[in-house]
Structure formats: C-alpha cells, structure tokens
Design an enzyme around this catalytic site. Structure first.
Site, PDB file in Angstrom:
ATOM      1  N   GLY A 142       0.513  -1.084   0.439  1.00 58.67           N
ATOM      2  CA  GLY A 142      -0.011  -0.208  -0.307  1.00 58.67           C
ATOM      3  C   GLY A 142       0.969   0.756   0.237  1.00 58.67           C
ATOM      4  O   GLY A 142       2.124   0.949  -0.234  1.00 58.67           O
ATOM      5  N   CYS A 169      11.219   0.841   3.455  1.00 62.42           N
ATOM      6  CA  CYS A 169      10.284   1.144   2.038  1.00 62.42           C
ATOM      7  C   CYS A 169       9.271   2.309   2.425  1.00 62.42           C
ATOM      8  O   CYS A 169       9.555   3.056   2.295  1.00 62.42           O
ATOM      9  CB  CYS A 169      10.290  -0.146   1.756  1.00 62.42           C
ATOM     10  SG  CYS A 169       9.433  -0.703   0.183  1.00 62.42           S
ATOM     11  N   LEU A 170       8.403   1.192   2.872  1.00 56.21           N
ATOM     12  CA  LEU A 170       7.213   1.831   2.780  1.00 56.21           C
ATOM     13  C   LEU A 170       7.252   3.067   4.107  1.00 56.21           C
ATOM     14  O   LEU A 170       6.879   3.957   4.520  1.00 56.21           O
ATOM     15  CB  LEU A 170       5.840   1.202   3.696  1.00 56.21           C
ATOM     16  CG  LEU A 170       4.482   2.126   4.556  1.00 56.21           C
ATOM     17  CD1 LEU A 170       4.002   2.302   2.887  1.00 56.21           C
ATOM     18  CD2 LEU A 170       3.386   0.273   4.840  1.00 56.21           C
ATOM     19  N   HIS A 309      15.353  -2.480   0.941  1.00 58.69           N
ATOM     20  CA  HIS A 309      15.941  -3.551   1.477  1.00 58.69           C
ATOM     21  C   HIS A 309      17.504  -3.915   1.676  1.00 58.69           C
ATOM     22  O   HIS A 309      17.164  -4.996   1.772  1.00 58.69           O
ATOM     23  CB  HIS A 309      14.225  -4.539   0.864  1.00 58.69           C
ATOM     24  CG  HIS A 309      13.071  -4.210   0.828  1.00 58.69           C
ATOM     25  ND1 HIS A 309      12.612  -5.989   2.087  1.00 58.69           N
ATOM     26  CD2 HIS A 309      12.668  -3.252   0.310  1.00 58.69           C
ATOM     27  CE1 HIS A 309      10.626  -4.280   1.494  1.00 58.69           C
ATOM     28  NE2 HIS A 309      10.944  -3.656   0.590  1.00 58.69           N
ATOM     29  N   GLU A 311      17.565  -6.061   4.626  1.00 57.49           N
ATOM     30  CA  GLU A 311      17.106  -7.480   4.991  1.00 57.49           C
ATOM     31  C   GLU A 311      17.473  -8.093   4.411  1.00 57.49           C
ATOM     32  O   GLU A 311      17.068  -9.962   4.289  1.00 57.49           O
ATOM     33  CB  GLU A 311      16.367  -7.371   5.955  1.00 57.49           C
ATOM     34  CG  GLU A 311      15.071  -7.821   5.142  1.00 57.49           C
ATOM     35  CD  GLU A 311      13.856  -6.316   4.537  1.00 57.49           C
ATOM     36  OE1 GLU A 311      13.105  -6.254   3.938  1.00 57.49           O
ATOM     37  OE2 GLU A 311      14.759  -4.683   4.178  1.00 57.49           O
TER      38      GLU A 311
END
Length: 897
Positions: A142, A169-170, A309, A311
């Site tokens: 989203g 990210c988000l 990311h 991770e």
C-alpha cells in the site's frame, strides 16, 4: 566524503553539489543546513550566487564543530544491548529485519503490528517505561497516504522527535509523507531487482561502498517513490541509484564488484559530511535524470529512511545499515543521556522483553496485575502473531513406544517400492492408505518412501471442515470428525481450530528417544494427510472468499508403517503402541507377507506390466474454470495491483475439471508417477470421505528434522524440457538467467526467510542454495533452499502455522496478496496449494506443496495450476506456463478415465 572530492574543490553528481565544511569558499554555490548538538536546524543564506556567512553564524558553526570534536575524542558508548520496537506494516519481510536486529542489538526486538497498540500504549512504553532505545518501521503493502496501510506510524514519525527511527520502504515513504513530501508512482515498478547506489557518506552509510562497480548493490521492492523535487528543507537526500538501470540477481552478482578507495567513506570524511547535510542544486530541472531517491534523513531529528530492503538476501552491506543505526542510537544516548527504565516494569532476562501493560482500574478502584510478554510477537492478531496458546498440552497423556525391524537390501528383491505398495496395500482399491513416495531420487533429492494402511489400536482418521463464512470475517473454529480403528465416530466443534487441536494432541505424547535411535529417517509414525489452502484463515488471513469443495484438512494417525530406503535398498517395518500394549502382531504378519512377495516377485512384476498396456484414452477433455481470455485478464488485474503498490508478487491460480465416473485411482497414480516422477510425490486415499489424491509434487514446503533444523525449498520459475539435448540445455540456461524468474525466486526466498525467522534462533536462518535449476521429466524448475534452527520453545505445529500457506503459492506480502487473490480467483483452491506429508509423533515433519496433483472427489478430477505474477510478467506467457504445469497430471487422467 568520497576520495574524488576530499582533496578540495567541488564535485557534482546528477546536478547535486557536495561540500566539506572545512573547504567552504566564497565561490561555493550551496546552501547548507547545519545540525547542531540540540538537533535544531540553522539556515545559511545565499545571495548573488555566493555563500554569505555572518560572524554570528560562523561562531555557531565553529562552536558546533568544536563540540563535535570533543565528542569524537570521547570513547564511544557501547551498550550491552539495544532495545528496538519493530513495527510491522503487515509485511512478509519484517522477520528478516527481526533476525538481523536480534544479532546486531544483542536482544530480539519487540514486534507489534501497526494497529496493535493505541497511541496511549505507545507513549506509555516509550516515555513512561522508557522500554525502547529506537524504533524500526517495516516495509509493507500500500501507501503511507492510506491510514489502514500505515497505522500508527505517521503519528509516531510526527510526534516522537527525540527517538531514533529507521523506516524501511513503506516506512521510508512515511517519513517523507509526514513532512510534506509527495509519494508518487515510480516510472516503473521494481520488485526483486537490484540497483547500485551512491550515498553522501552520512552516518547511516558508514563503511559502505558508494558508486558504480563499488559493490553497493541493493534489492528493491516498490512501486511508489518519494518525489525528490517535493522534499521539504528538513529532509535531506542521502542516497540514490547510480543510474536508471536495474539488474537481476545473477547478472549483478557475476559483474565486477570490487570496491576501491573511491567507493569507501572514511571516518574523517563522514564527520565532515555530517556538517554539510543539506545540499541545494544548481537547477531544479531534471536534476535526478531518472535516478531514484534511495534514502533520506531528517535534518533536526534522528530519523532515517531507506527505500531499498537492507534485510534482503540479495542486498550487500544490509547488516551494516542496521549496525550503523545501532551506533546512531548509542550516540544519541551519549548526547541526551540514557533512558531510565522503571524498575520492575520491564524485564530483559531470558533474551526477551516482558512489559507490564498499563490497564484500567477495576470497579473497586484497584489495578489488576497483568503483564505482557513480548518475545518478537504483538499482542493483537492471529496466525503467526498469535501462537502463545498453542503450547498447552491436553490433559490426556499417552506414553508411546516404538518397535521396529530392519531388512537389509530387501527392496529390490521384492520389486521395489511400487511393487511393495501394490501388493501389500493395493487390495480393496487401496482404501484408507497412504504412500509418501520418493519416486524421483536423482541427485539425492529424496531418499525414503513411507507407506501404510488402516492399522492398529491407535489408528484414526480426522476430517476437519471450516464453517461456511465465505466472504465474511473469519470468527474461528470448525467441525472435526474422528473415526477410530473400530469404526466409532465422534463429531466435535473445535473453537480454537484444527492447528490448535493437532498441537495439543502432539503435546500429549510422551516417548523414549532411545526407541528410534539407529533409524536414518525422521517419520516414526503419527499423522499423514493434508492441510487445504483455505486453512489460511487460521494463519492470519482475514477471511475466505470461497468455501472449499473438499474437507479443509484430512489426516490419518498411522501407527503402523513400512519404509523403503532408496539409497541402501533396506526395508523397515515400524509399529507404535501405548506402553501398556506390547503386541507385535502387525510386524510379524507384514514380515511374512514380505517374505512371500520375495519368492513370487517375478510373476507379480509381469502382472504389473500388463496393467500398463490396458488403458483406453478418454475423448472428453477437461473444462477450465477460466477461459484463456479470462486468465489473461486476471494477470492484468494482478499487474495493476502491483503497479499500485498493493503487492510485490501475486501467485495467480486456476483449476481445470473433468467428470470421470468409475476409475481405477491407484492405476492412475502409478501412471502419473511413471510419467512425472517427483521427490515429494504422494498417494492419499481417504475412502471414507471419497477423496483420493494423486500427487507428483517436486516442491518441499517445510521440513523439521530431529536436530531441530527447518528447511524450505520453494520453486519459482518453470520452463518446459527441450526435444533435443541442445534445445533442452538452452531452455535450462534461459530459465537460469531470466530476469523475471530470478526476481520471482528472490522475492519468495526473502518471504520464506521471513517465515522461518518467526520461529528460528536469531542468526540461524540462511540460504545454502539460491536459484538452482532442477530438471524433471517434463519441466525445468528454479529452486532455492532456506534453513534455520528452530527455537527450543517452539512446537512443530507452530512452525507449520508460521509459514502456511507456502509463500510460493501466495506471493508477497502474504496476507495482502492472499486477500487480493481471493478477490480475483473465482473458485476455492481446496487441497491444491495446501501441503501434504507427515507429522511424526516426536514432532518432526516433512510437508510438500500440493502442485502437479490430481484430486479425485465426487466423480470429478480437478487439477490446479498457476504462476507468479510480477511487474515483468507477460500475460500470454503466464497463461502458457499455467497450461504447461497441467500437462503431466491431465495426460495421466485422460489415459485412465
């Protein structure tokens, strides 16, 4: 910053100019915002294209510089551990962050979802209990502009200006959005691809290479970006892509990535760069040249965001990002003093955080005593976040003993596993039988086959069905029917669901480890059956749009079984019984049958060969749930959801069906295993409920061995075999180096790392094999292997529940993807897309992914198939791949129905 500019002068990148404070001259065309030790921003003005510094401003700068030098000469504060609150935005990569932080911080973070705590709860733990040193905000589906997607995170970023926060990210996009930056669609969605990045040498990127060919490769999963032109003055760009290009994992891994002096950032230059945090540009027109903003920081708060990311398994120097964030947190503590935790309210013993939750007064004005134990899971939610009540055994304890016999080199003498099953268990249409069949043992893919039928006094059959809540929020529970060996039935409503029931049943068993010492395999008797896909509602999914046509789970409790070791050619007979029962009658009777089979095997094999020649191909074809046009339209819908940022990858499926009438199901399975042998093939015949499963799956969902090691082997990427050797090798290489298939595989590998990370020891999850290509009779597949060491306090069922359904059948993020797929697909998946295999009474298990499978039920044969849809997907190619996957099972059905 970089060596290329440390010698003096100014050097630009993409229209951006960076300057060391010590080398400022009147000709520098810059505007700098200096961050002083109180984290307040001081603007420096420019006029007529030249930098003008007032004496008072210069004094402030020199004072700040001196203060910083004093701090640099102090020994760095090294905390015993750092306490992180990790906020999960319903993502499928959060526990990869959890694993990294557990190792780097010295203490596992507390994980809550973005709607678990009220604002009052959060403030209590942050400012009253002072339970946390920093906060990490996870990725997620989203947009930060949607309150349901981002939850409490926006208010956190807006109001908690004195706590170090890292958004991924988000979370990164939320940091930009909360301060007024625009979050917009990227020119192209990027999921599972890599980019090389540059950075400005700030603390978050300390020691990390920068620039082209430096090794600074990061994995990206995003459809939205922060518009760099919209950044307010308080947000500073600190990293960006080197170019507009993205590359696949293997492509960029094989390229030269040797770091040189130009790629590394020295401690000295980092210190200088931190005094030049805000850089303006010569022109606001096309300054980014298509390059994408990859990281930002706040000029006056210890808040950072990274679009990529860190991770991911494919990101280089990802852990360094988290290590640097720890150091930033420690320095923040040095500057502003340590947090003082209220004694008795927070406990960090036992490598977990126990918080005493603020509660309302009771009616008599007193406070109840209640504590919340947070060991990596939140208080709210279901599925992987609601595992606490699974560890309580039922009241009835059973003491089980195992008796077994071994027959050296017997299998080939009696015709092999196929002949053994057909002769010992194939009578009466093989009713109530199972065969976990390693029919493909090449390259060590599988070694053992397990088979059996209705057995002794402990045998039972369990059939579970969810209530018909199609399209409505799942309220829990389901209906269980149990039939024992004597034919007695009981029907029960399970309020807490089937996984809970199995866990309690398993927990009731006590046994002697010495009973199975010397056995080279891990299934010694126990449950054999399947979990259907719609059981996802017991694992976190909000609802099922469709009700399964078959039971949602069926299992035998197998107390007698025969095992074939394909490596040594040995045969084993096993029988489990309660301690008070010492009968070995099944072992003795089956031994006699084996010896009889040994003397008559030539005639038996001849009889079996005749069976293969007596089939008549059927002329009535399968009927598809979706037409070609409909499936292609569904692919387009998936791509639009991905473009909108709702998912990274959606594993779209459909089914084909055929009316069959009377059929010899066992012969059908024997034909299927011959045409399409597979390491995780299986036959299950629940004749009491009219379900027969003929499975030729090449994919392992999850295994737990006796050493507590979990293993997943997801498949993502499939290609047909070639007609000639040359064509076959070419198709294999095309699969190996396909950008799309590598992206699919990488996303699911990160997802499975996350699922294992929920239940594995910190630092133990690893990927020994990434994007390997395995070849089978009809297809090549791209397979990866993920392993981890199970935590000692986690049960076998908890492990299954944490990863179910298999990520290769859902996409990522898993929960949002399942919700979207429910809205697109027009029928239940049922047994297809679930898993089947064994769960041993001593809490080991091995389960496959139900693919390449024929389900026979109510005079109908159904076959499911599909594929992963990503931004790079071609709808026509996706349809053709789906059809390819149905070929082997549908051909077998057409020959026998």
């Amino acid at each position: 910053m970089f060596e290329s500019w440390m010698g003096g002068g100014n050097h630009g990148y993409g229209g951006m100019l960076f300057t060391s404070l010590n080398s400022l001259t009147s000709n520098d065309f810059v505007r700098i915002y200096y961050l002083n030790q109180k984290r307040h921003c001081k603007a420096l003005s420019k006029n007529a294209g030249k930098l003008s510094l007032s004496s008072s401003t210069t004094s402030k700068l020199m004072e700040g510089s001196f203060t910083r030098k004093e701090q640099l000469h102090k020994p760095r504060l090294k905390l015993e551990f750092v306490r992180t609150l990790l906020i999960d935005n319903y993502d499928s990569y959060t526990y990869n962050i959890y694993q990294d932080l557990s190792v780097i911080n010295g203490l596992p973070p507390v994980v809550i979802r973005n709607d678990d705590w009220t604002w009052e709860d959060l403030c209590h733990y942050l400012y009253v209990e002072k339970a946390f040193d920093n906060i990490v905000i996870s990725p997620g589906p989203g947009s930060p502009t949607c309150a349901n997607d981002i939850g409490i995170c926006l208010r956190l970023l807006h109001e908690c200006d004195d706590i170090p926060i890292l958004g991924v990210c988000l979370g990164h996009q939320a940091l930009g959005y909360v301060h007024g930056a625009k979050v917009v669609r990227a020119n192209e969605p990027v999921h599972g691809l890599l980019s090389e990045i540059e950075h400005n040498g700030c603390r978050l990127f300390n020691g990390i290479p920068s620039g082209r060919n430096s090794g600074s490769k990061v994995v990206r999963y995003h459809s939205l970006v922060i518009d760099p032109e919209s950044l307010p003055k308080e947000l500073i760009p600190i990293s960006w892509t080197c170019s507009t290009d993205t590359r696949s994992f293997l492509e960029i891994s094989n390229a030269s990535s040797t770091s040189d002096a130009h790629g590394m950032v020295s401690s000295d230059s980092r210190s200088k760069a931190e005094k030049c945090l805000r850089v303006s540009f010569n022109s606001h027109q096309n300054i980014w040249n298509g390059k994408v903003l990859m990281a930002i920081m706040h000029s006056a708060r210890p808040h950072y965001g990274v679009q990529f990311h860190p991770e991911s398994i494919g990101t280089c120097f990802g852990r360094e990002i988290f290590k640097n964030f720890r150091e930033i947190t420690e320095d923040h503590r040095l500057t502003y003093g340590p947090s003082v935790t209220s004694k008795g309210n927070v406990d960090y013993s036992g490598n977990k955080i126990i918080l005493r939750k603020p509660v309302d007064k009771l009616s008599d004005g007193t406070f109840p005593c209640r504590s919340t134990e947070l060991n990596g899971v939140g208080r709210k939610g279901v599925g992987p976040f609601d595992l606490a009540n699974l560890s309580h055994p039922s009241n009835g304890v059973k003491f089980l003993r195992l008796t077994w016999k071994k027959y050296n080199h017997l299998a080939s003498e009696v015709g092999g596993a196929r002949n053994i099953f057909y002769q010992l268990f194939g009578h009466h249409k093989a009713e109530n039988t199972f065969w976990l069949d390693s029919s493909s043992i090449e390259k060590g893919r599988a070694r053992f086959s397990f088979m059996g039928g209705k057995g002794g006094s402990l045998w039972k059959q369990m059939v579970f069905q969810l209530p018909d809540d199609s399209g409505r929020p799942f309220e829990g529970g389901g209906y269980l029917s149990v039939e024992d060996a004597q034919g007695s039935k009981t029907n029960t409503f399970l309020k807490d669901g089937f996984f809970d029931y199995l866990n309690k049943d398993l927990s009731s068993f006590q046994y002697e480890r010495k009973d199975y010492e010397g056995l080279p395999f891990d299934f010694h008797g126990g449950y054999v059956g399947y979990f259907g896909y719609e059981l996802k509602v017991e694992c976190g999914a909000a609802y099922n749009q469709h009700k399964s046509r078959t039971p949602d789970a069926c299992f035998f409790f197998a107390d007698n079984l025969l095992v074939v070791d394909h490596s040594s050619d040995d045969v084993y007979l096993l029988s489990i019984h309660e301690e008070c029962n010492t009968s070995t009658s099944w072992l003795d009777e089956t031994e006699l049958k084996l010896m009889e089979l040994k003397t008559s095997v030539p005639e038996k094999l001849i009889e079996e060969c005749l069976l293969h020649d007596s089939f008549t191909p059927c002329k009535v074809d399968f009927v598809a749930e979706k037409s070609k046009e409909g499936y292609i339209s569904d692919v387009e819908k998936c791509k639009q959801y991905i473009k909108d940022g709702e998912s990274y990858e959606l594993c779209l499926t459909t089914q084909i069906r055929k009316q069959i009438g009377e059929i010899d199901a066992l012969r059908l399975y024997l034909r299927l295993r011959e045409k399409n042998p597979a390491p995780y093939a299986a036959w299950l015949n629940f004749s009491k409920v009219g379900i027969c499963i003929c499975c030729s799956s090449p994919e392992r969902f999850l295994q737990l061995n006796r050493d507590g090691v979990l293993e997943a082997k997801p498949i993502k990427g499939t290609a047909k075999r070639g007609v000639t050797t040359e064509e076959d090798e070419q198709l294999k290489m095309q699969l190996q180096y396909s950008e799309k298939n590598q992206a699919e595989n990488l996303m699911i590998v990160d997802l499975l790392r996350n699922d294992l990370g929920r239940v594995c020891e910190p630092g133990s999850v690893h990927v020994p094999l990434l994007m390997d290509v395995e070849s089978y009779a009809t297809v090549h597949t791209m397979v990866s292997t993920i392993r981890g060491k199970k935590k000692p306090n986690v049960s076998a069922i908890e492990c299954i529940k944490a990863a179910f359904p298999g990520g290769s059948m859902t996409g990522a993020p898993k929960l949002r993807s399942m919700e979207l797929l429910d809205s697109i697909e027009n029928c239940p998946r049922g047994i297809y897309s679930g898993c089947m295999g064994y769960i041993s009474y001593n809490q080991t298990f091995d389960l496959n992914i139900v693919i390449r499978t024929v389900v026979l039920h109510q005079d109908e044969a159904s076959i499911g198939a599909g594929g992963a849809i990503i931004a790079l997907s071609d709808p026509i190619e996706e349809y053709e791949e789906m059809i390819l996957k149905t070929h082997a099972p549908s051909t077998a059905v057409m020959e026998f129905s």
